[in-house]
Design a protein around this motif. Sequence first.
Motif, PDB file in Angstrom:
ATOM      1  N   PRO A 137       0.841  -1.195   0.000  1.00 51.01           N
ATOM      2  CA  PRO A 137       0.000   0.000   0.000  1.00 51.01           C
ATOM      3  C   PRO A 137       0.880   1.251   0.000  1.00 51.01           C
ATOM      4  O   PRO A 137       2.058   1.198   0.362  1.00 51.01           O
ATOM      5  CB  PRO A 137      -0.795  -0.129   1.306  1.00 51.01           C
ATOM      6  N   ALA A 138       0.316   2.360  -0.404  1.00 50.59           N
ATOM      7  CA  ALA A 138       1.066   3.613  -0.465  1.00 50.59           C
ATOM      8  C   ALA A 138       0.260   4.729   0.168  1.00 50.59           C
ATOM      9  O   ALA A 138      -0.973   4.669   0.243  1.00 50.59           O
ATOM     10  CB  ALA A 138       1.394   3.962  -1.918  1.00 50.59           C
ATOM     11  N   ILE A 139       0.963   5.751   0.631  1.00 53.66           N
ATOM     12  CA  ILE A 139       0.310   6.953   1.151  1.00 53.66           C
ATOM     13  C   ILE A 139       0.390   8.029   0.075  1.00 53.66           C
ATOM     14  O   ILE A 139       1.479   8.401  -0.364  1.00 53.66           O
ATOM     15  CB  ILE A 139       0.986   7.452   2.438  1.00 53.66           C
ATOM     16  N   ALA A 140      -0.756   8.519  -0.348  1.00 54.55           N
ATOM     17  CA  ALA A 140      -0.819   9.578  -1.354  1.00 54.55           C
ATOM     18  C   ALA A 140      -1.164  10.905  -0.681  1.00 54.55           C
ATOM     19  O   ALA A 140      -2.095  10.978   0.123  1.00 54.55           O
ATOM     20  CB  ALA A 140      -1.862   9.248  -2.415  1.00 54.55           C
ATOM     21  N   VAL A 141      -0.396  11.945  -0.997  1.00 59.82           N
ATOM     22  CA  VAL A 141      -0.628  13.270  -0.418  1.00 59.82           C
ATOM     23  C   VAL A 141      -0.829  14.288  -1.526  1.00 59.82           C
ATOM     24  O   VAL A 141      -0.387  14.089  -2.665  1.00 59.82           O
ATOM     25  CB  VAL A 141       0.539  13.712   0.491  1.00 59.82           C
ATOM     26  N   LEU A 142      -1.494  15.388  -1.193  1.00 59.00           N
ATOM     27  CA  LEU A 142      -1.702  16.478  -2.139  1.00 59.00           C
ATOM     28  C   LEU A 142      -0.595  17.512  -1.979  1.00 59.00           C
ATOM     29  O   LEU A 142      -0.282  17.918  -0.861  1.00 59.00           O
ATOM     30  CB  LEU A 142      -3.061  17.130  -1.913  1.00 59.00           C
ATOM     31  N   ASP A 156       4.752   7.281  -3.098  1.00 57.46           N
ATOM     32  CA  ASP A 156       4.416   7.022  -1.719  1.00 57.46           C
ATOM     33  C   ASP A 156       5.042   8.102  -0.836  1.00 57.46           C
ATOM     34  O   ASP A 156       6.169   8.517  -1.067  1.00 57.46           O
ATOM     35  CB  ASP A 156       4.929   5.636  -1.350  1.00 57.46           C
ATOM     36  N   ALA A 157       4.313   8.518   0.198  1.00 53.03           N
ATOM     37  CA  ALA A 157       4.813   9.545   1.103  1.00 53.03           C
ATOM     38  C   ALA A 157       5.337   8.962   2.407  1.00 53.03           C
ATOM     39  O   ALA A 157       5.531   9.693   3.372  1.00 53.03           O
ATOM     40  CB  ALA A 157       3.718  10.562   1.402  1.00 53.03           C
ATOM     41  N   GLY A 158       5.560   7.649   2.452  1.00 51.82           N
ATOM     42  CA  GLY A 158       6.169   7.081   3.643  1.00 51.82           C
ATOM     43  C   GLY A 158       5.602   5.787   4.150  1.00 51.82           C
ATOM     44  O   GLY A 158       5.950   5.343   5.247  1.00 51.82           O
ATOM     45  N   ALA A 159       4.733   5.118   3.389  1.00 49.73           N
ATOM     46  CA  ALA A 159       4.193   3.833   3.851  1.00 49.73           C
ATOM     47  C   ALA A 159       5.280   2.767   3.891  1.00 49.73           C
ATOM     48  O   ALA A 159       5.320   1.923   4.784  1.00 49.73           O
ATOM     49  CB  ALA A 159       3.050   3.377   2.947  1.00 49.73           C
ATOM     50  N   ASP A 160       6.191   2.795   2.902  1.00 48.58           N
ATOM     51  CA  ASP A 160       7.273   1.816   2.828  1.00 48.58           C
ATOM     52  C   ASP A 160       8.489   2.516   2.234  1.00 48.58           C
ATOM     53  O   ASP A 160       8.382   3.179   1.201  1.00 48.58           O
ATOM     54  CB  ASP A 160       6.864   0.630   1.946  1.00 48.58           C
ATOM     55  N   ILE A 161       9.647   2.366   2.880  1.00 49.56           N
ATOM     56  CA  ILE A 161      10.806   3.145   2.452  1.00 49.56           C
ATOM     57  C   ILE A 161      11.401   2.664   1.143  1.00 49.56           C
ATOM     58  O   ILE A 161      12.167   3.385   0.498  1.00 49.56           O
ATOM     59  CB  ILE A 161      11.906   3.172   3.537  1.00 49.56           C
ATOM     60  N   SER A 162      11.084   1.448   0.710  1.00 51.35           N
ATOM     61  CA  SER A 162      11.650   0.926  -0.530  1.00 51.35           C
ATOM     62  C   SER A 162      10.528   0.534  -1.481  1.00 51.35           C
ATOM     63  O   SER A 162       9.381   0.331  -1.076  1.00 51.35           O
ATOM     64  CB  SER A 162      12.545  -0.283  -0.256  1.00 51.35           C
ATOM     65  N   VAL A 242       5.161   9.706  -8.888  1.00 52.89           N
ATOM     66  CA  VAL A 242       5.402   8.414  -8.247  1.00 52.89           C
ATOM     67  C   VAL A 242       6.845   8.339  -7.752  1.00 52.89           C
ATOM     68  O   VAL A 242       7.782   8.702  -8.466  1.00 52.89           O
ATOM     69  CB  VAL A 242       5.136   7.277  -9.254  1.00 52.89           C
ATOM     70  N   THR A 243       7.016   7.838  -6.512  1.00 52.34           N
ATOM     71  CA  THR A 243       8.352   7.641  -5.956  1.00 52.34           C
ATOM     72  C   THR A 243       8.273   6.625  -4.822  1.00 52.34           C
ATOM     73  O   THR A 243       7.178   6.201  -4.425  1.00 52.34           O
ATOM     74  CB  THR A 243       8.946   8.972  -5.456  1.00 52.34           C
ATOM     75  N   ASP A 244       9.426   6.237  -4.277  1.00 62.37           N
ATOM     76  CA  ASP A 244       9.428   5.338  -3.126  1.00 62.37           C
ATOM     77  C   ASP A 244       9.137   6.127  -1.855  1.00 62.37           C
ATOM     78  O   ASP A 244       9.238   7.353  -1.825  1.00 62.37           O
ATOM     79  CB  ASP A 244      10.779   4.621  -3.016  1.00 62.37           C
ATOM     80  N   GLY A 245       8.793   5.410  -0.779  1.00 62.79           N
ATOM     81  CA  GLY A 245       8.380   6.069   0.454  1.00 62.79           C
ATOM     82  C   GLY A 245       9.472   6.868   1.139  1.00 62.79           C
ATOM     83  O   GLY A 245       9.190   7.875   1.797  1.00 62.79           O
ATOM     84  N   PHE A 246      10.724   6.446   1.021  1.00 66.62           N
ATOM     85  CA  PHE A 246      11.824   7.184   1.645  1.00 66.62           C
ATOM     86  C   PHE A 246      11.965   8.555   0.997  1.00 66.62           C
ATOM     87  O   PHE A 246      11.957   9.588   1.670  1.00 66.62           O
ATOM     88  CB  PHE A 246      13.131   6.401   1.506  1.00 66.62           C
ATOM     89  N   VAL A 303      -3.933   9.733   1.939  1.00 67.45           N
ATOM     90  CA  VAL A 303      -4.830   8.597   1.682  1.00 67.45           C
ATOM     91  C   VAL A 303      -4.019   7.318   1.562  1.00 67.45           C
ATOM     92  O   VAL A 303      -3.033   7.263   0.830  1.00 67.45           O
ATOM     93  CB  VAL A 303      -5.638   8.829   0.390  1.00 67.45           C
ATOM     94  N   PHE A 304      -4.432   6.289   2.285  1.00 67.26           N
ATOM     95  CA  PHE A 304      -3.789   4.983   2.189  1.00 67.26           C
ATOM     96  C   PHE A 304      -4.390   4.255   0.992  1.00 67.26           C
ATOM     97  O   PHE A 304      -5.556   3.848   1.024  1.00 67.26           O
ATOM     98  CB  PHE A 304      -4.021   4.167   3.456  1.00 67.26           C
ATOM     99  N   LEU A 305      -3.603   4.082  -0.037  1.00 62.29           N
ATOM    100  CA  LEU A 305      -4.080   3.434  -1.253  1.00 62.29           C
ATOM    101  C   LEU A 305      -3.689   1.967  -1.273  1.00 62.29           C
ATOM    102  O   LEU A 305      -2.604   1.600  -0.856  1.00 62.29           O
ATOM    103  CB  LEU A 305      -3.487   4.128  -2.487  1.00 62.29           C
TER     104      LEU A 305
END
Length: 361
Positions: A137-142, A156-162, A242-246, A303-305
């Motif tokens: 899952p990913a965190i999406a932010v505006l 992702d805004a930080g759900a998973d660093i990789s 789109v990017t990784d959480g880190f 939002v947790f997607l």
Amino acid sequence: MTGLTQTANPGSGRTVISVDAMGGDRGPAAVVAGISHSAKKNPDIAFILHGPKGELEQLVARKRILDGRVEIRDAVDVVSMEDKPRDVIRSKTTSMWSALESVRNGEADGVVSCGNTGALMMLSVVRLRKILGVDRPAIAVLWPSRAPQGFNIMLDAGADISADEHDLLQYALMGASYARNGMDLERPRVGLLNVGTEEHKGRTELKLAHDLIAQNAPVANYDFVGFVEGNDLPADKADVIVTDGFTGNVALKTGEGTAGLIGSLLKEAFKFSPLSRLAALLAYTSLNRLNKRIDPRRVNGGVFLGLNGTVVKSHGSSDATGVSAAIKLAFKLAQSGFSEKLAARVASAVSLPQDADSNTE
């Protein structure tokens, strides 16, 4: 149902949002003030509020607009910001657990929490489960931007660093679906964050993701603009980045800090002299408009997607304005049937659903 307020009948054809009243830095008073703001603005919304019943009943009783629109579920324990996610899932008596259960049981259409992000994500995955085909899952932010809609989506805004290339493809699919349902963008533009726009730059997984996202664009009904850079986050080049959480979390915190710095520097500049204070008065309308554009509270809500349910993470320091913004976002996504549409689109990151009609996403 248990823990009803004296006049509560929160359903009545309304969209019900489950709210974790605890865990935020400002306590339950700010959360209740936030749902009160939402109730004033939107007669079609009702709430299930989770936390210590006695304390919440007193706070809700002071807000007449909430009469008949709030059900209180008693939850004696609170997830603190210091709690480790793996420890939180062992307790079924927290307000966060209770809030998610309302969605899991079909009593609420979405959940909002100001609590511990890691704990909320882990509990959400455990209780609501991931959509079939979603690995992470990913965190999406505006992100405030120069785009016509005023904001870009970053995940992702930080759900998973990789994240590997398949995860990044899933983020692109989920982000595009969110853009359609959350921002009414019929055919969003998707970009992949990198250290440069040239195709030979970046890590191996980014190059592989570039090709995967490009290949899936026609079927998934988005336009892939290729690699984008950090300065494109607030630009009008891509609607979904789109990017990784880190990387995403570092960018998000940097952006919030920069917005705060700009606000502080402007205040200092306009207080420098009597003439500058006069200039501030003359420019009040424009400055107020600028403040609204960069105010993190007004775009509050990650939002947790990728879950079987709508989960919105409100900032831990949210005041009533921030909580109200997060609730508004949860309400809009719930009304659009976002979770069901996302599940239909991201049945798997390799084999997309057969229909390409944007109206089903």
